[in-house]
Scaffold this motif. Structure first.
Motif, PDB file in Angstrom:
ATOM      1  N   ILE A 177       1.110  -0.962  -0.509  1.00  0.00           N
ATOM      2  CA  ILE A 177       0.318   0.267   0.162  1.00  0.00           C
ATOM      3  C   ILE A 177       1.242   1.096  -0.041  1.00  0.00           C
ATOM      4  N   GLU A 178       1.916   0.941   0.979  1.00  0.00           N
ATOM      5  CA  GLU A 178       3.122   2.903   1.076  1.00  0.00           C
ATOM      6  C   GLU A 178       3.697   2.686  -0.220  1.00  0.00           C
ATOM      7  N   ALA A 179       4.017   1.283  -0.852  1.00  0.00           N
ATOM      8  CA  ALA A 179       4.547   1.653  -2.434  1.00  0.00           C
ATOM      9  C   ALA A 179       3.581   1.712  -3.218  1.00  0.00           C
ATOM     10  N   LYS A 180       2.069   1.883  -3.164  1.00  0.00           N
ATOM     11  CA  LYS A 180       0.875   2.613  -3.897  1.00  0.00           C
ATOM     12  C   LYS A 180       0.841   1.362  -5.445  1.00  0.00           C
ATOM     13  N   ASP A 181       1.063  -0.055  -4.751  1.00  0.00           N
ATOM     14  CA  ASP A 181       0.970  -1.107  -5.877  1.00  0.00           C
ATOM     15  C   ASP A 181      -0.264  -1.286  -5.789  1.00  0.00           C
ATOM     16  N   GLY A 182      -0.967  -0.754  -6.337  1.00  0.00           N
ATOM     17  CA  GLY A 182      -2.756  -1.856  -5.676  1.00  0.00           C
ATOM     18  C   GLY A 182      -2.702  -2.560  -6.190  1.00  0.00           C
ATOM     19  N   ASP A 183      -2.376  -2.854  -7.579  1.00  0.00           N
ATOM     20  CA  ASP A 183      -1.600  -5.192  -8.011  1.00  0.00           C
ATOM     21  C   ASP A 183      -2.067  -5.775  -6.772  1.00  0.00           C
ATOM     22  N   SER A 184      -0.314  -5.106  -6.406  1.00  0.00           N
ATOM     23  CA  SER A 184       0.113  -6.382  -5.513  1.00  0.00           C
ATOM     24  C   SER A 184      -0.676  -6.189  -4.169  1.00  0.00           C
TER      25      SER A 184
END
Length: 209
Positions: A177-184
């Protein structure tokens, strides 16, 4: 009155299958049977109460199939929430999630399962509110009431090594979430809910043998 009955069912104070006699409830709440009857009808629509004509009213006891179906919906909603929160970026709920995970680490290190269970509930709650989607949150609240998750979480966390594993899964979700990786974030959150479901069912199996 509805809110108090709902909370007593969700918390497990009123156990699955427990009778809910109108007369006794009316005496306890110091009201007539009419508002009690209306309250029970409301809780029936929420899936928390089962009204059996000419038999009585009881706290709903979800079957194994119903628990599985509810967890499947939980997986979908929480996965979507993780994606939406990742897309938001910095927000108060994200900061609160960071604090939650730090406190959870301490609880797991101490072996304090009761405290960790409270933090688990808070983690998932923050995830939903952080998604900032009123429709998703409304469906989720109804689902969680039907599941009465608070009384099931201890069964899941009672499995050997599950608190530490669960805590690690929360860390992975937060990192994505912090990495803004919505898919993962969505994928890993769904895997986490699935793992919790498996632990719960194993716990239920152990309790019946």
């Amino acid at each position: 009155m509805v809110a108090e009955l709902r909370e007593r069912i969700i918390s497990g104070e009123l156990a699955p299958g427990a009778p809910l006699p109108e007369v006794a409830l009316a005496e306890a709440f110091k009201v007539s049977r009419t508002p009690i009857r209306e309250a029970l009808k409301q809780l029936q629509t929420e899936g928390l109460v089962e009204i059996r004509p000419r038999v009585g009213t009881f706290v709903t006891a979800p079957s194994r199939r119903e628990i599985t179906e509810l967890f499947q919906m939980k997986e979908l909603l929480e996965g979507a929430a993780a994606r939406l929160l990742a897309q938001r970026g910095k927000c108060p709920e994200l900061e609160a999630l960071k604090r939650n995970v730090e406190q959870a680490d301490a609880a797991v290190a101490k072996g304090d399962v009761e405290r960790y269970a409270t933090l688990v509930h808070e983690f998932h709650d923050l995830l939903i509110t952080g998604a900032d989607n009123a429709k998703l949150e409304a469906h989720y609240r109804m689902l969680m009431n039907q599941l009465a998750y608070q009384r099931l979480v201890f069964t899941s966390l009672g499995q050997p090594g599950r608190p530490r594993q669960s805590d690690a899964e929360h860390h992975r979700v937060l990192d994505l979430i912090e990495a803004k990786d919505g898919d993962s974030a969505e994928r890993v959150m769904r895997e986490h809910v699935r793992a919790s479901h498996h632990a719960l069912m194993a716990g239920l199996d152990a309790a019946t043998t």
